[in-house]
Enzyme design. Structure first.
Site, short mmCIF file in Angstrom:
data_model
loop_
_atom_site.label_atom_id
_atom_site.label_comp_id
_atom_site.label_asym_id
_atom_site.label_seq_id
_atom_site.Cartn_x
_atom_site.Cartn_y
_atom_site.Cartn_z
N LYS A 1 7.33 -73.40 2.85
CA LYS A 1 7.70 -73.06 1.47
C LYS A 1 8.98 -73.79 1.11
CE LYS A 1 8.79 -69.11 -1.45
NZ LYS A 1 8.77 -67.65 -1.55
N LYS B 1 3.43 -74.34 0.02
CA LYS B 1 3.80 -73.92 -1.33
C LYS B 1 5.05 -74.66 -1.77
CE LYS B 1 5.61 -69.92 -3.69
NZ LYS B 1 6.21 -68.64 -3.52
C1 PBG Z 1 8.99 -64.70 -3.15
C2 PBG Z 1 7.96 -65.49 -3.86
C3 PBG Z 1 8.17 -66.46 -4.84
C4 PBG Z 1 6.90 -66.91 -5.22
C5 PBG Z 1 5.96 -66.20 -4.47
N1 PBG Z 1 6.64 -65.34 -3.62
C6 PBG Z 1 9.40 -66.93 -5.52
C7 PBG Z 1 10.54 -67.50 -4.81
O1 PBG Z 1 10.51 -67.89 -3.65
O2 PBG Z 1 11.57 -67.56 -5.47
C8 PBG Z 1 6.63 -67.96 -6.25
C9 PBG Z 1 5.27 -67.99 -6.82
C10 PBG Z 1 5.11 -68.80 -8.05
O3 PBG Z 1 6.01 -69.53 -8.51
O4 PBG Z 1 4.00 -68.73 -8.63
N2 PBG Z 1 8.67 -63.35 -3.07
#
Ligand code: PBG
Length: 326
Positions: A195, A248
């Site tokens: 991520k 992601k």
């Molecule tokens: C954190 C989380 C995030 C997303 C999914 N889980 C945001 C982040 O890391 O700030 C992002 C998902 C998206 O942008 O569609 N709980």
């Protein structure tokens, strides 16, 4: 052999021929639809930065689940917006927390719906960070215990898959141990293994009210410049017992999806994140892009890169378009 004997246009002459030689398939069975659940009754409020995506109260979920099932979408991933935020994010592991209520309501409505849950602190903490904060630092090891408690609490409510998204080192191992210790050996872990610290989460942070109150997420999320490091992240999570690996965001990281696909035998998921969705929506609203064509092309590309599952806000529209094309 080469041109003029070889003519690649020959296999593109008709829709049937093109369909027959198509290498990548896109099916609703591959989709996971994200749901944002809020307290209250009869709430269905559109998220301004994500047209077509709603904050919904628990009583609205059975209707939503019915429409997903009719479209052949097998799974949801839940994000909860708690009533109160505090430094530890206590509602995250409360028996009557918003996500726990949502899981029960969904399983009551349709036990066959696969329920995945996002396991992270940021939506629940008053500082908006993904871990416990002390003196401005996001603590790693101290956070693992809470992540285990959250995962067990989701499993107890009936979740099928927990998806830790906080990029804490050791999170998968800690959650696996907590689940197994509590008798939930059958609950799977979909790790947000790779991520990135991405600008494309912007609309989601509005939706989940999870923007950090200070600083950013660059001490735990990955540097967008790195791909070899992504393989190390994925390897550690696989070794700690992840059942599936996620990359992601998806679009700016198709090369990373491909590399994870080639290196690992585990199912690979890709998160087609909020910013990727909202860009297409915004351009389509101005008449600059054909929404349907752009969304389907995008989703196909994510599959072509190597993703088995796609978490996407386009899921319902895409499933409808795919039905129309049958
Ligand atoms: C954190 C989380 C995030 C997303 C999914 N889980 C945001 C982040 O890391 O700030 C992002 C998902 C998206 O942008 O569609 N709980």
């Amino acid at each position: 052999m080469t041109f003029p004997t070889v003519r690649l246009r020959r296999l593109r002459t008709s829709p049937s021929l093109r369909a027959m030689v198509r290498e990548t398939t896109l099916r609703p069975a591959n989709f996971v639809y994200p749901l944002f659940v809020v307290h209250g009754r009869d709430v269905r409020e559109e998220i301004p930065s994500m047209p077509g995506v709603f904050h919904q109260s628990v009583d609205r979920l059975p209707g939503e689940i019915e429409s997903l099932a009719a479209l052949g979408i097998p799974a949801v991933i839940l994000f909860g917006i708690p009533a109160h935020k505090d430094p530890l994010g206590r509602e995250n592991f409360a028996d009557d927390g918003i996500v726990q209520q949502a899981i029960c309501a969904i399983k009551d409505a349709n036990p066959a719906t696969l329920v995945m849950t996002d396991v992270c602190l940021c939506e629940y903490t008053d500082h908006g960070h993904c871990g416990i904060v002390r003196d401005g630092d996001i603590l790693n090891d101290e956070t693992l215990d809470i992540l285990g408690r959250v995962a067990v609490s989701h499993a107890a409510a009936g979740a099928d898959v927990v998806a830790p998204s906080g990029m804490m080192d050791g999170m998968v191992g800690a959650i696996r141990a907590a689940l197994d210790g509590a008798g939930y050996a059958d609950v799977s872990i979909l790790s947000y293994a790779v991520k990135y610290a991405s600008a494309f989460y912007g609309p989601f942070r509005d939706a989940a009210q999870s923007a950090p109150a200070f600083g950013d997420r660059r001490t735990h999320q990955m540097d967008p410049a790195n791909a070899r490091e992504a393989l190390r992240e994925a390897q550690l999570d696989a070794d700690e017992g992840a059942d599936m690996l996620m990359v992601k965001p998806a679009l700016a990281y198709l090369d990373v999806i491909r590399r994870v696909r080639e290196r690992f035998e585990l199912p690979v998921a890709a998160y087609n994140v909020s910013g990727e969705y909202s860009m297409i929506k915004a351009a389509a609203a101005r008449g600059w892009l054909d929404e349907r064509a752009a969304a389907l092309e995008t989703l196909t590309a994510i599959r072509r890169a190597g993703a088995d599952l796609i978490l996407t806000y386009h899921a319902k529209d895409a499933a409808r378009w795919l039905q129309q094309m049958e």
